[in-house]
Write an enzyme that holds these catalytic residues in place. Structure first.
Site, mmCIF file in Angstrom:
data_model
loop_
_atom_site.group_PDB
_atom_site.id
_atom_site.type_symbol
_atom_site.label_atom_id
_atom_site.label_comp_id
_atom_site.label_asym_id
_atom_site.label_seq_id
_atom_site.Cartn_x
_atom_site.Cartn_y
_atom_site.Cartn_z
ATOM 1 N N THR A 198 -0.594 1.192 6.489
ATOM 2 C CA THR A 198 -0.927 0.151 5.908
ATOM 3 C C THR A 198 -0.532 -0.906 6.733
ATOM 4 O O THR A 198 -0.507 -0.668 7.827
ATOM 5 C CB THR A 198 0.846 0.636 5.247
ATOM 6 O OG1 THR A 198 1.443 -0.572 4.371
ATOM 7 C CG2 THR A 198 1.768 0.991 5.780
ATOM 8 N N GLY A 199 -1.142 -2.108 6.569
ATOM 9 C CA GLY A 199 -0.870 -2.846 6.824
ATOM 10 C C GLY A 199 -2.231 -3.022 6.865
ATOM 11 O O GLY A 199 -3.096 -3.426 5.840
ATOM 12 N N GLY A 224 -6.271 -4.156 6.640
ATOM 13 C CA GLY A 224 -6.802 -2.897 6.789
ATOM 14 C C GLY A 224 -8.368 -3.481 7.555
ATOM 15 O O GLY A 224 -9.003 -2.538 8.638
ATOM 16 N N THR A 243 1.171 -0.986 -0.211
ATOM 17 C CA THR A 243 0.046 0.285 0.079
ATOM 18 C C THR A 243 0.675 1.356 -0.065
ATOM 19 O O THR A 243 2.286 1.108 0.748
ATOM 20 C CB THR A 243 -0.902 0.116 1.348
ATOM 21 O OG1 THR A 243 -2.077 -1.323 1.070
ATOM 22 C CG2 THR A 243 -1.422 1.126 1.369
ATOM 23 N N ARG A 277 -14.294 -6.454 -1.219
ATOM 24 C CA ARG A 277 -14.322 -5.891 -0.020
ATOM 25 C C ARG A 277 -13.003 -4.693 -0.056
ATOM 26 O O ARG A 277 -12.383 -4.510 -0.800
ATOM 27 C CB ARG A 277 -13.157 -6.910 0.085
ATOM 28 C CG ARG A 277 -12.268 -7.273 1.309
ATOM 29 C CD ARG A 277 -10.730 -6.341 1.326
ATOM 30 N NE ARG A 277 -10.358 -6.279 2.630
ATOM 31 C CZ ARG A 277 -9.126 -5.038 2.989
ATOM 32 N NH1 ARG A 277 -8.541 -4.560 1.551
ATOM 33 N NH2 ARG A 277 -8.393 -4.862 4.086
ATOM 34 N N VAL A 278 -13.914 -3.514 1.153
ATOM 35 C CA VAL A 278 -13.016 -2.240 0.901
ATOM 36 C C VAL A 278 -11.993 -2.177 2.362
ATOM 37 O O VAL A 278 -12.899 -3.051 3.526
ATOM 38 C CB VAL A 278 -13.978 -1.322 1.182
ATOM 39 C CG1 VAL A 278 -13.212 -0.256 1.644
ATOM 40 C CG2 VAL A 278 -15.154 -1.404 -0.415
ATOM 41 N N GLY A 279 -11.184 -1.901 2.206
ATOM 42 C CA GLY A 279 -10.159 -1.470 3.537
ATOM 43 C C GLY A 279 -10.074 -0.614 3.231
ATOM 44 O O GLY A 279 -10.990 0.656 3.433
ATOM 45 N N ASP A 280 -8.839 -0.298 5.170
ATOM 46 C CA ASP A 280 -8.537 0.996 5.772
ATOM 47 C C ASP A 280 -9.036 1.828 4.596
ATOM 48 O O ASP A 280 -8.953 3.485 4.629
ATOM 49 C CB ASP A 280 -7.178 0.737 6.576
ATOM 50 C CG ASP A 280 -5.598 0.559 5.998
ATOM 51 O OD1 ASP A 280 -5.902 -0.878 5.194
ATOM 52 O OD2 ASP A 280 -5.453 1.329 5.399
HETATM 53 N N1 GLY Z 1 -4.189 -1.894 4.219
HETATM 54 C C1 GLY Z 1 -4.349 -2.503 2.698
HETATM 55 C C2 GLY Z 1 -5.915 -2.957 3.238
HETATM 56 O O1 GLY Z 1 -5.577 -3.396 3.968
HETATM 57 O O2 GLY Z 1 -6.413 -2.721 2.375
#
Ligand code: GLY
Length: 301
Positions: free
Chosen positions: A221-222, A224, A170, A198-201
């Site tokens: 980053t990491g 999510g 990321t 799927r939606v992340g942070d």
């Molecule tokens: N940090 C990126 C994700 O998990 O989508």
């Protein structure tokens, strides 16, 4: 800490970028180093020319989205269906203006699309087909979704090795401009082998990205899901408010991610005075930063 204290006085600008927290890549470290260096130089070029923090973080993140070695834009990891779906967000800290896109296909620079969403002032987050239609309506170039798939990611997907791999790659940037405005942006292909949709942070303001010019800005980053659980970006600024120490706030926020979020990752941070912080719980996170006193971006990787 006095809100906006000294805003009448020009600030010393600062910029920091990251290329994602993760494992030590067996090969390609030099390529990733060079990638964050070029991204920091691009963002710094904007700030040094008197440009805004928002322009600077967008410019830096676009470089990393275009680089096939990072998990954003071209080079993104693939979903379980073998497609690329990206998330991105951007925030300007004077008015807490923000925009984000989620699960969007066929846009090479999602950070620019997130900026367009921010500039509408009407919505904060657009997802999927709606985001793509918005790109068309606002002149953000679309691309063939297949053009974002690199040979490397396709090979990983074919081998079905992705799901077992730790998250990495990321990208993000945080900047403070001469006017005292802080901005932050984050962009990602998400987690390898993720379920479509799927939606992340990185698409969620307060989780992957946050900026408040009276405090500072953060890009995460990491993992999510773990970052979302602890609302990491905003919490990092809360730690900064308590301790007034950028390096400490970054470290404590990552500890929170591990202990309460039950996941791994890292973040970069710039406070309202231009002090930087970065920390990760993973073996490596490529980071590069610039101040006026430096001739070249300083790299930690
Ligand atoms: N940090 C990126 C994700 O998990 O989508």
């Amino acid at each position: 800490m006095a809100r906006q204290e000294g805003r009448a006085t020009a600030r010393v600008p600062a910029l920091i970028v990251h290329g994602g927290a993760g494992a030590d890549p067996a090969e390609g470290r030099a390529e990733l180093r060079e990638g964050v260096r070029v991204a920091a130089a691009a963002g710094w070029g904007v700030l040094a020319g008197g440009g805004s923090a928002v322009d600077a973080v967008e410019a830096a993140v676009r470089v990393l989205e275009d680089h096939p070695g990072f998990n954003a834009g071209r080079g993104s990891v693939l979903t379980s269906a073998g497609t690329v779906e990206t998330d991105a967000s951007i925030m300007e800290g004077d008015r807490l203006s923000c925009g984000a896109v989620a699960a969007v296909a066929g846009v090479a620079n999602p950070v620019t699309l997130a900026r367009r969403v921010m500039e509408t002032g009407r919505v904060v987050l657009l997802a999927g087909d709606g985001a793509r239609r918005f790109a068309l309506a606002t002149g953000v170039p679309e691309c063939d979704p297949a053009s974002l798939i690199t040979e490397r990611q396709l090979a990983r997907w074919r081998e079905r090795t992705q799901a077992a791999e730790p998250v990495r790659g990321t990208v993000g940037a945080v900047a403070l401009d001469r006017a005292g405005t802080v901005a932050a942006a984050t962009s990602t292909g998400g987690t390898a082998g993720k379920l479509p949709g799927r939606v992340g942070d990185s698409a969620l303001i307060g989780c992957g990205t946050y900026a408040d010019s009276s405090l500072g800005g953060v890009s995460c980053t990491g993992s999510g899901e773990a970052i979302i659980r602890v609302v990491l970006a905003r919490r990092a600024l809360d730690f900064l408010k308590e301790a007034d120490d950028a390096a400490y706030a970054a470290r404590v926020a990552v500890d929170l991610l591990v202990e309460e979020g039950r996941g791994d990752g890292g973040l970069i941070l710039i406070d309202w005075r231009g002090h930087i912080g970065h920390a990760t719980s993973t073996p490596l996170m490529p980071v590069a930063w610039m101040f006026p006193a430096l001739a070249e971006p300083c790299i930690a990787f």
